[in-house]
Each structure stands twice: as C-alpha cells, then as structure tokens.
Design a protein around this motif. Structure first.
Motif, short mmCIF file in Angstrom:
data_model
loop_
_atom_site.label_atom_id
_atom_site.label_comp_id
_atom_site.label_asym_id
_atom_site.label_seq_id
_atom_site.Cartn_x
_atom_site.Cartn_y
_atom_site.Cartn_z
N LEU A 144 0.82 -1.21 0.00
CA LEU A 144 0.00 0.00 0.00
C LEU A 144 0.86 1.26 0.00
O LEU A 144 0.49 2.27 -0.62
N LEU A 145 2.01 1.22 0.67
CA LEU A 145 2.90 2.39 0.72
C LEU A 145 3.69 2.58 -0.56
O LEU A 145 4.06 3.71 -0.90
N ASN A 146 3.99 1.49 -1.28
CA ASN A 146 4.78 1.66 -2.50
C ASN A 146 3.91 1.69 -3.77
O ASN A 146 4.41 1.56 -4.87
N HIS A 147 2.62 1.92 -3.57
CA HIS A 147 1.68 2.12 -4.69
C HIS A 147 1.57 0.88 -5.58
O HIS A 147 1.42 0.99 -6.79
N GLY A 148 1.59 -0.28 -4.94
CA GLY A 148 1.39 -1.53 -5.67
C GLY A 148 0.04 -2.16 -5.41
O GLY A 148 -0.14 -3.35 -5.65
N SER A 149 -0.93 -1.37 -4.93
CA SER A 149 -2.22 -1.93 -4.49
C SER A 149 -3.05 -2.52 -5.62
O SER A 149 -3.83 -3.45 -5.41
N GLY A 150 -2.94 -1.96 -6.81
CA GLY A 150 -3.83 -2.35 -7.90
C GLY A 150 -5.01 -1.42 -8.04
O GLY A 150 -5.83 -1.57 -8.96
N HIS A 166 -7.21 -3.34 -10.49
CA HIS A 166 -6.87 -3.33 -11.91
C HIS A 166 -5.72 -4.30 -12.20
O HIS A 166 -5.46 -4.59 -13.37
N PHE A 167 -5.04 -4.76 -11.17
CA PHE A 167 -4.01 -5.79 -11.31
C PHE A 167 -3.79 -6.42 -9.95
O PHE A 167 -4.24 -5.88 -8.93
N ASP A 168 -3.14 -7.55 -9.90
CA ASP A 168 -2.89 -8.23 -8.64
C ASP A 168 -1.98 -7.39 -7.76
O ASP A 168 -0.95 -6.88 -8.24
N PRO A 169 -2.32 -7.22 -6.49
CA PRO A 169 -1.49 -6.41 -5.59
C PRO A 169 -0.03 -6.86 -5.58
O PRO A 169 0.27 -8.05 -5.53
N GLY A 170 0.85 -5.87 -5.66
CA GLY A 170 2.28 -6.12 -5.57
C GLY A 170 2.97 -6.43 -6.88
O GLY A 170 4.19 -6.62 -6.89
N PHE A 289 1.50 10.01 -14.09
CA PHE A 289 0.07 10.06 -14.36
C PHE A 289 -0.19 10.05 -15.86
O PHE A 289 0.62 10.59 -16.63
N PRO A 290 -1.30 9.45 -16.31
CA PRO A 290 -2.32 8.78 -15.50
C PRO A 290 -1.76 7.55 -14.81
O PRO A 290 -0.89 6.87 -15.36
N SER A 291 -2.28 7.26 -13.64
CA SER A 291 -1.66 6.25 -12.79
C SER A 291 -1.78 4.83 -13.34
O SER A 291 -0.95 3.99 -13.05
N LEU A 292 -2.81 4.56 -14.13
CA LEU A 292 -3.03 3.19 -14.63
C LEU A 292 -2.65 3.04 -16.09
O LEU A 292 -3.17 2.19 -16.79
#
Length: 383
Positions: A144-150, A166-170, A289-292
């Motif tokens: 969650l801190l390294n922006h890998g949440s999905g 939008h993707f598997d966490p991590g 950005f955009p982030s995804l």
C-alpha cells in the motif's frame, strides 16, 4: 522573512569530504527564485535548503492572497501529497515498535474482513467486494505504501466512483492515494493508532508548531490561498478529515525541520530509516500520471527509478536520492534529497504555475541529481 546563511553550515563539512556541488549563496537563490516567479507568473513560493542534515536556508517570496499580504516562512500552506512522506514515516515508527510488519496481510490486523465494514467511508469507497475475490487479503503495508495496491489513484475517478483492482497487488506500480488511505483505515481500526495524533506527536517533538493533518482555526491568521494555471485565485481548503494521502497543512519553516529530521533518520531505527528510501518496486511507466497507464516494454523501462515507502527513489550522478511532489489545481510542492550528502531542497508554492521552474531551482541548489522530472510531471521543466 528570515534566512539562515549557507556559509556557516559549509564550515562544518568534514575534512576530505568531496562536495558534488557547491551550494549557492542565499543571494543566488533569491535571484533565481525571483526570476523563476517572473518567468512563470507565480505569485508565491517558499524554499528551504538542508545541508548535511541541518536546515541551512529558509525563505519565502511573493504574496499569500489576492489582498497582497506577504507570504512568509510561517505562512500555512497546503502540503498536498507531501503528506504521504509523513505517513510513511509514521508507519515505519509502528514497524520499529513491533506493532506492524511491512509484509503481513492487512487481514491479520483487522478484527473483521475488510468487506464486513459498513461505515460510510468504507461503503462509499470500495466496489462490490464479491467481484474482487479475495485479493484484498494480498494487500500489505509495504504494497500500500509503494503504490502496488492495484487501485486507481482515487475511487471517485472510477466510472462508478468506487475502487476496484486493476491488477494483482504487488505486481506493478500505479500511484494510489486511496491505497494509503486503506492503510490508514487498517492502522486506526485494527491497531487503534490515531494517525492524526501520531503525526501531532512528531510535529511537537520537532518544533513544528503550525503543521497538522487536519485544519486548525489558528492557521487562519497567516494562511496562503492559491492560484491556478489561469491565474485565478482560490481560497485555502479547510480539510476536516485526516487523510494519509494529502490533508497536511504546513509552513516552509516547519517542513524544513521534518525534512532535516527525516534525512538524518531521527525517530527511527537505522534499519527503519533505510527501508523508507530503499528501492521497493520498479516503476515501469513513462510518466507518473495517468496512474493506470500501460507499462513500457522491458527494454524501455528506467533502471534508476523505483518506489520507496511514501517516496520515489532514483539513482543519479551524486548517488541515491529520493523525492516526493505535491500538487493540486493551485498547489505545487517538491522535496528532493541526496542520501550521501544529506542535502535536500524543499519548495512549497501556492501557485501551480511555479512547477515549471522547479527543475532549475533544484539544480541550482543540488546540482545534477538525476531527478526524473520527465516521469514526475510528464514534461521536462525549464532548467
């Protein structure tokens, strides 16, 4: 206005230490800032320089509102996403105390499964969890801190205004403020850690008298409004909730104290401090950005850029560095540090137009750092 002269700090540099860049004089900083404000049309900007982990220079320029009242080093300004660096620091304090582990599932900290919480904040933020299977259990404080949440940056950006994976966490990087807010919920609900109060304890210890993660009425006596890209002034937003992603109000005088303490590692174990700025997750997109956005082909990805914990880590001519920006329609902030020399520059601006001058100001103070401006902003600012 007050300025702490750089030359006195330079005298303390250890013999044999080779400086990668000669620090500019206060007069040179002042001149460059004023020129930058003239070029961009920015109405207000504040800057701080940290050298060898000590505050070396603090100054403010321009005005804080449409009435022309001066911006000072004690004017309260919006910290925006610099809040994330404070939150990362608070999380690491909990890790150092043994209350949290970076790689433990958030499911282990919550008394109930995340989908079972029906407070308005949770119900309104997350999508139908039945469509998300059990991937929320893969979320950890580190992810969650390294922006890998999905997650997207914020749920309200989704078509139905609710978060979804939008993707598997991590598995990759995609900037997500709501990822950090999810971790804040876990800390407050599962660990009974009041994030606002924990931040206040840090601010009090560091002498940051005009900084908070929630609006305080006493800020109104010396407060910065903001200017947008078209030169329209907007009043300061009085944020009524603590939000780990970006609710902090601060001053350049105050935040320089935090920046200096952070680069020294005050309040953390050496291992905890090192973990914050260690490359955690490769950044594989052309811009922030955009982030995804789609990931770049492997041969086009930068090898010098990764997510830390609440910061972005880069490698450059002076070695390892880290950075964090803060931005909204009327705010432009940046914080850049070089690890080896413990040198940093912090810029807070209540005029988003100033952002185009940040590269030149950071380069004046720190020299060639390798800061990834093209990735950060999606354009190369004027040097």
């Amino acid at each position: 206005m007050r300025a702490i002269i750089l030359s006195a700090i330079l005298a303390t540099v250890s013999p044999g230490w080779v400086l990668a860049h000669t620090l500019p004089t206060p007069q040179a900083v002042d001149a460059e800032v004023r020129q930058a404000m003239t070029r961009t049309g920015a109405r207000g900007l504040a800057i701080a320089v940290i050298n060898d982990g000590k505050v070396a220079y603090v100054q403010a320029y321009g005005v804080r509102n449409a009435q022309g009242e001066p911006l000072t080093v004690d004017t309260v300004m919006y910290g925006a996403s610099l809040t994330k660096t404070v939150f990362g620091y608070l999380v690491m304090q909990q890790v150092d105390k043994g209350k949290m582990a970076l790689d433990t599932s958030i499911a282990d900290y919550l008394p109930q499964p995340l989908p079972a919480y029906h407070t308005p904040d949770i119900v309104n933020r997350y999508a139908d969890w039945s469509a998300l299977d059990e991937r929320w259990r893969k979320l950890t404080p580190r992810i969650l801190l390294n922006h890998g949440s999905g997650f997207s940056n914020f749920g309200f950006l989704e078509p139905d205004e609710k978060l979804k994976f939008h993707f598997d966490p991590g598995t990759r990087y995609a900037y997500s403020g709501d990822g950090l807010i999810t971790l804040q919920f876990v800390m407050e609900t599962g660990l009974s850690v009041d994030v606002g109060q924990a931040a206040d304890a840090v601010f009090l210890k560091l002498g940051m008298k005009r900084t908070s993660l929630i609006w305080r009425a006493d800020f109104a006596t010396n407060l910065a409004d903001g200017w947008d890209e078209n030169g329209k002034v907007e009043p300061h937003d009085e944020r009524s909730k603590v939000r780990a992603a970006g609710s902090m109000d601060t001053t350049i005088s105050d935040f320089s104290k935090f920046a200096a303490a952070y680069v020294r590692g005050d309040g953390l174990t050496p291992a905890g401090r090192a973990e914050l700025v260690r490359p955690q997750l490769p950044i594989t997109t052309r811009s922030q950005f955009p982030s995804l956005q789609a990931e770049l082909p492997v041969d086009q990805r930068r090898k010098d850029l990764a997510a830390g914990l609440g910061v972005v880590v880069f490698d450059g001519p002076q070695g390892r560095g880290f950075m964090k920006g803060g931005h909204n329609d009327t705010t432009a902030n940046t914080w850049v540090c070089i690890e080896k020399s413990k040198r940093c520059v912090v810029i807070l601006s209540n005029d988003v137009r100033s952002e185009k001058a940040f590269a030149g100001l950071v380069t004046l103070v720190l020299g060639d750092t390798g800061v990834p401006y093209d990735w950060e902003y999606g354009f190369t600012p004027v040097q």
